[in-house]
Motif scaffolding. Structure first.
Motif, mmCIF file in Angstrom:
data_model
loop_
_atom_site.group_PDB
_atom_site.id
_atom_site.type_symbol
_atom_site.label_atom_id
_atom_site.label_comp_id
_atom_site.label_asym_id
_atom_site.label_seq_id
_atom_site.Cartn_x
_atom_site.Cartn_y
_atom_site.Cartn_z
ATOM 1 N N GLU A 58 0.820 -1.219 0.000
ATOM 2 C CA GLU A 58 0.000 0.000 0.000
ATOM 3 C C GLU A 58 0.849 1.262 0.000
ATOM 4 O O GLU A 58 0.542 2.241 -0.680
ATOM 5 N N ASN A 59 1.919 1.255 0.763
ATOM 6 C CA ASN A 59 2.790 2.428 0.870
ATOM 7 C C ASN A 59 4.178 2.097 0.341
ATOM 8 O O ASN A 59 4.676 0.976 0.526
ATOM 9 N N GLN A 60 4.794 3.091 -0.316
ATOM 10 C CA GLN A 60 6.139 2.923 -0.872
ATOM 11 C C GLN A 60 7.075 3.959 -0.242
ATOM 12 O O GLN A 60 7.036 5.132 -0.625
ATOM 13 N N PRO A 61 7.883 3.562 0.709
ATOM 14 C CA PRO A 61 8.743 4.518 1.410
ATOM 15 C C PRO A 61 9.945 4.948 0.580
ATOM 16 O O PRO A 61 10.343 4.286 -0.373
ATOM 17 N N THR A 62 10.513 6.097 0.966
ATOM 18 C CA THR A 62 11.805 6.553 0.444
ATOM 19 C C THR A 62 12.851 6.267 1.514
ATOM 20 O O THR A 62 12.652 6.612 2.680
ATOM 21 N N TYR A 63 13.956 5.654 1.131
ATOM 22 C CA TYR A 63 14.980 5.317 2.118
ATOM 23 C C TYR A 63 16.299 5.047 1.408
ATOM 24 O O TYR A 63 16.359 4.972 0.174
ATOM 25 N N ILE A 64 17.360 4.916 2.189
ATOM 26 C CA ILE A 64 18.657 4.548 1.641
ATOM 27 C C ILE A 64 19.108 3.241 2.268
ATOM 28 O O ILE A 64 18.737 2.902 3.403
ATOM 29 N N LYS A 65 19.916 2.508 1.510
ATOM 30 C CA LYS A 65 20.375 1.204 1.977
ATOM 31 C C LYS A 65 21.851 1.045 1.664
ATOM 32 O O LYS A 65 22.268 1.201 0.515
ATOM 33 N N LYS A 66 22.624 0.750 2.677
ATOM 34 C CA LYS A 66 24.060 0.575 2.506
ATOM 35 C C LYS A 66 24.366 -0.872 2.154
ATOM 36 O O LYS A 66 23.791 -1.805 2.722
ATOM 37 N N GLN A 67 25.251 -1.055 1.193
ATOM 38 C CA GLN A 67 25.667 -2.377 0.758
ATOM 39 C C GLN A 67 27.176 -2.507 0.928
ATOM 40 O O GLN A 67 27.938 -1.707 0.385
ATOM 41 N N LYS A 92 21.437 22.692 -18.845
ATOM 42 C CA LYS A 92 22.041 22.124 -17.651
ATOM 43 C C LYS A 92 21.131 22.331 -16.458
ATOM 44 O O LYS A 92 20.400 23.319 -16.392
ATOM 45 N N GLY A 93 21.180 21.404 -15.532
ATOM 46 C CA GLY A 93 20.372 21.520 -14.331
ATOM 47 C C GLY A 93 20.856 20.542 -13.280
ATOM 48 O O GLY A 93 21.908 19.919 -13.424
ATOM 49 N N THR A 94 20.065 20.382 -12.221
ATOM 50 C CA THR A 94 20.462 19.537 -11.097
ATOM 51 C C THR A 94 19.298 18.668 -10.636
ATOM 52 O O THR A 94 18.195 19.174 -10.407
ATOM 53 N N LEU A 95 19.555 17.372 -10.535
ATOM 54 C CA LEU A 95 18.615 16.450 -9.915
ATOM 55 C C LEU A 95 18.948 16.379 -8.435
ATOM 56 O O LEU A 95 20.087 16.093 -8.071
ATOM 57 N N SER A 96 17.966 16.634 -7.588
ATOM 58 C CA SER A 96 18.176 16.654 -6.143
ATOM 59 C C SER A 96 17.349 15.565 -5.472
ATOM 60 O O SER A 96 16.135 15.482 -5.690
ATOM 61 N N LEU A 97 18.011 14.745 -4.665
ATOM 62 C CA LEU A 97 17.348 13.672 -3.936
ATOM 63 C C LEU A 97 17.517 13.900 -2.443
ATOM 64 O O LEU A 97 18.619 14.216 -1.978
ATOM 65 N N THR A 98 16.431 13.752 -1.698
ATOM 66 C CA THR A 98 16.452 13.842 -0.238
ATOM 67 C C THR A 98 15.524 12.764 0.307
ATOM 68 O O THR A 98 14.826 12.090 -0.464
ATOM 69 N N PRO A 99 15.457 12.587 1.629
ATOM 70 C CA PRO A 99 14.510 11.605 2.180
ATOM 71 C C PRO A 99 13.056 11.932 1.865
ATOM 72 O O PRO A 99 12.192 11.053 1.974
ATOM 73 N N ASN A 100 12.783 13.187 1.480
ATOM 74 C CA ASN A 100 11.396 13.605 1.254
ATOM 75 C C ASN A 100 11.103 14.071 -0.165
ATOM 76 O O ASN A 100 9.979 14.479 -0.450
ATOM 77 N N SER A 101 12.108 14.021 -1.055
ATOM 78 C CA SER A 101 11.845 14.604 -2.366
ATOM 79 C C SER A 101 12.725 14.023 -3.468
ATOM 80 O O SER A 101 13.801 13.474 -3.210
ATOM 81 N N PHE A 102 12.239 14.198 -4.694
ATOM 82 C CA PHE A 102 12.928 13.818 -5.928
ATOM 83 C C PHE A 102 12.549 14.904 -6.916
ATOM 84 O O PHE A 102 11.442 14.915 -7.444
ATOM 85 N N THR A 159 20.450 7.834 8.096
ATOM 86 C CA THR A 159 19.458 7.333 7.148
ATOM 87 C C THR A 159 18.287 8.299 6.991
ATOM 88 O O THR A 159 17.522 8.191 6.024
ATOM 89 N N LYS A 160 18.146 9.232 7.919
ATOM 90 C CA LYS A 160 17.055 10.205 7.847
ATOM 91 C C LYS A 160 17.535 11.600 7.466
ATOM 92 O O LYS A 160 16.735 12.493 7.204
ATOM 93 N N ASP A 161 18.849 11.790 7.418
ATOM 94 C CA ASP A 161 19.424 13.111 7.157
ATOM 95 C C ASP A 161 20.502 12.986 6.087
ATOM 96 O O ASP A 161 21.651 12.695 6.386
ATOM 97 N N TRP A 162 20.115 13.200 4.843
ATOM 98 C CA TRP A 162 21.044 13.081 3.721
ATOM 99 C C TRP A 162 20.502 13.828 2.521
ATOM 100 O O TRP A 162 19.314 14.127 2.432
ATOM 101 N N PHE A 163 21.393 14.138 1.600
ATOM 102 C CA PHE A 163 20.973 14.679 0.306
ATOM 103 C C PHE A 163 21.984 14.258 -0.751
ATOM 104 O O PHE A 163 23.144 13.960 -0.451
ATOM 105 N N PHE A 164 21.519 14.231 -1.991
ATOM 106 C CA PHE A 164 22.363 13.872 -3.125
ATOM 107 C C PHE A 164 21.961 14.752 -4.288
ATOM 108 O O PHE A 164 20.772 14.867 -4.617
#
Length: 315
Positions: A69-78, A123-133, A151-156
């Motif tokens: 039902e829900n699709q979370p946003t998260y990061i996973k370390k490998q 040119k532009g920038t794609l920004s990823l955060t725990p709450n946005s794309f 895991t809750k505080d990051w940006f790319f």
């Protein structure tokens, strides 16, 4: 560009897709920053975050989430060190962190803006955060910028669009081969020549821009920037020397001249007599390209590409 088109097609088909993005990597990780993969609700998969058993498990994870039902946003370390905590099952001794973002029809405009940027040479920038794309037209200095505090505080952030420009001065057969290869490598390619009705220039369907100019004004056509690469390969010595003399004092990431060592030694002697310094001449990569005994235009293009990639990726 095809990656983003696939995403747009799925979103316009009212599907949800997970976009997996490598936002950090260390060591011998198979996935590098910016590697991406999409996993759609209908089972379609495109792209890669490194391959192997690690990628297979991440795809399965995304597919399972798309059924819920829900699709979370998260990061996973490998960690690629075998069967350990957070281990990927791979043994290449590297590490990578993958961000999971679920996109739906609300993201159609974001993907359309990315595609428009690429198609129009912008040119532009794609920004990823725990709450946005999201995408914006701001410019970042490097290809990637990121911070991971938790895991809750990051940006790319990732540069989108063509960053490097290759200016080819000389529209002959080598110029065509170089144009074809560098477009595939993601460069914006501009070709100049001073000859009207040159068949190889007119038939060059790879370059983004082509123009017949007066070489005396060549410096007006080339932007001084750390993203500008200049390859001089005119059809005669006098034009090579003229172009180089007009550009030698300008600032580019790379400037090189095609030609034999004997020809270039003669050119250097003349330029020194004309007042250029040895320090200025030392900035010129000549003969251009890595020494691989290349002979054909295609082989020469490969040698030039290898040299420029080496310089572009130098830390």
């Amino acid at each position: 560009m095809i990656f983003w088109q696939h995403i747009l097609d799925k979103l316009q088909d009212s599907q949800k897709v997970y976009v997996l993005t490598v936002i950090e990597n260390f060591g011998s990780s198979p996935g590098r920053k910016g590697f991406k993969m999409l996993v759609a609700q209908d089972g379609f998969i495109f792209g890669s975050v490194g391959g192997g058993v690690m990628e297979f498990s991440l795809v399965e994870e995304a597919q399972q989430l798309l059924q819920e039902e829900n699709q979370p946003t998260y990061i996973k370390k490998q960690i690629h060190k075998g069967n350990i905590k957070e281990g990927s099952g791979m043994i290449c001794s590297g590490e990578q962190t993958v961000a999971f973002h679920c996109l739906d029809s609300n993201h159609i405009s974001v993907i359309e803006n990315i595609l428009s940027c690429i198609q129009n040479g912008e040119k532009g920038t794609l920004s990823l955060t725990p709450n946005s794309f999201y995408f914006s037209h701001k410019i970042i200095d490097s290809q990637f910028e990121y911070t991971i505090n938790s895991t809750k505080d990051w940006f790319f952030e990732e540069h989108i669009g063509i960053k490097e420009t290759l200016y080819i001065i000389g529209g002959g057969h080598v110029g065509v081969a170089v144009s074809e290869l560098f477009v595939k490598l993601g460069f914006y390619v501009v070709v100049f020549d001073n000859r009207e009705n040159l068949n190889t220039l007119e038939g060059n369907n790879f370059a983004h821009q082509k123009q017949v100019i007066d070489y005396n004004s060549i410096s007006n056509y080339i932007t001084e920037a750390n993203s500008s690469y200049v390859a001089i390969m005119t059809n005669k010595y006098t034009d090579d020397k003229l172009v180089l003399s007009k550009l030698l004092k300008n600032n580019y990431k790379f400037i090189g001249v095609l030609g034999s060592k004997a020809k270039l030694q003669t050119m250097w002697k003349v330029l020194l007599k004309e007042g250029f310094t040895q320090e200025e001449l030392n900035r010129v990569n000549a003969p251009i390209g890595l020494s691989i005994k290349s002979e054909t235009p295609e082989e020469i293009a490969v040698s030039i590409a290898a040299q420029l990639i080496q310089i572009k990726n130098r830390k």
